[in-house]
Write a protein that holds these residues in place. Structure first.
Motif, PDB file in Angstrom:
ATOM      1  N   THR A 105      -2.222  -3.186  -2.892  1.00  0.00           N
ATOM      2  CA  THR A 105      -1.222  -2.277  -3.471  1.00  0.00           C
ATOM      3  C   THR A 105      -1.753  -0.851  -3.592  1.00  0.00           C
ATOM      4  O   THR A 105      -1.025   0.112  -3.318  1.00  0.00           O
ATOM      5  CB  THR A 105      -0.751  -2.779  -4.850  1.00  0.00           C
TER       6      THR A 105
ATOM      7  N   GLY B  75      -0.097   2.622  -7.271  1.00  0.00           N
ATOM      8  CA  GLY B  75      -0.328   1.340  -6.606  1.00  0.00           C
ATOM      9  C   GLY B  75      -1.288   0.459  -7.381  1.00  0.00           C
ATOM     10  O   GLY B  75      -1.102  -0.757  -7.466  1.00  0.00           O
TER      11      GLY B  75
ATOM     12  N   GLY C  50      -0.349  -3.101  -8.919  1.00  0.00           N
ATOM     13  CA  GLY C  50      -1.160  -4.288  -8.649  1.00  0.00           C
ATOM     14  C   GLY C  50      -1.605  -4.970  -9.921  1.00  0.00           C
ATOM     15  O   GLY C  50      -1.598  -6.204 -10.019  1.00  0.00           O
TER      16      GLY C  50
END
Length: 82
Positions: free
Chosen positions: A35, A57, A61
C-alpha cells in the motif's frame, strides 16, 4: 527459558520481548509495503505529493492490517486479598 508445549506457540517468534505469529507478521509487512509503495508510485511527480501519498498508503495499510489481524493477548486480573 519457557517450554513450548502448545503447537500454536511454535509458530511464534520473539520480537521486543513479545511473541508474534510469524505468518501474521510477514502478512502485515507485505500489506503495508504494497500500500505504501503503490500510493507512492501513483502520486504525481510534484515534490511534496509523493511523500503525502506514501504516508496515506502507510496509514491505509495499517488500517487494513488492524482489521485483518486480531490481537491474541489475554489479560488476567489478580486481586490480592490481604
Amino acid at each position: 527459558m519457557r517450554k513450548e508445549n502448545n503447537p500454536e506457540e511454535k509458530k511464534n517468534i520473539e520480537v521486543w520481548e513479545d511473541l508474534v505469529n510469524l505468518r501474521e507478521l510477514v502478512l502485515s509487512l507485505v500489506i503495508c509495503s504494497v500500500t505504501t509503495l503503490g500510493a507512492y508510485l501513483l502520486a504525481p511527480a510534484e515534490p511534496p505529493k509523493p511523500l503525502f501519498f506514501g504516508l496515506a498508503g502507510a496509514i491505509g495499510g495499517f488500517i487494513i492490517v488492524s482489521i485483518i489481524v486480531k490481537p491474541k493477548r489475554t489479560f488476567e486480573i489478580n486481586e490480592d486479598e490481604d
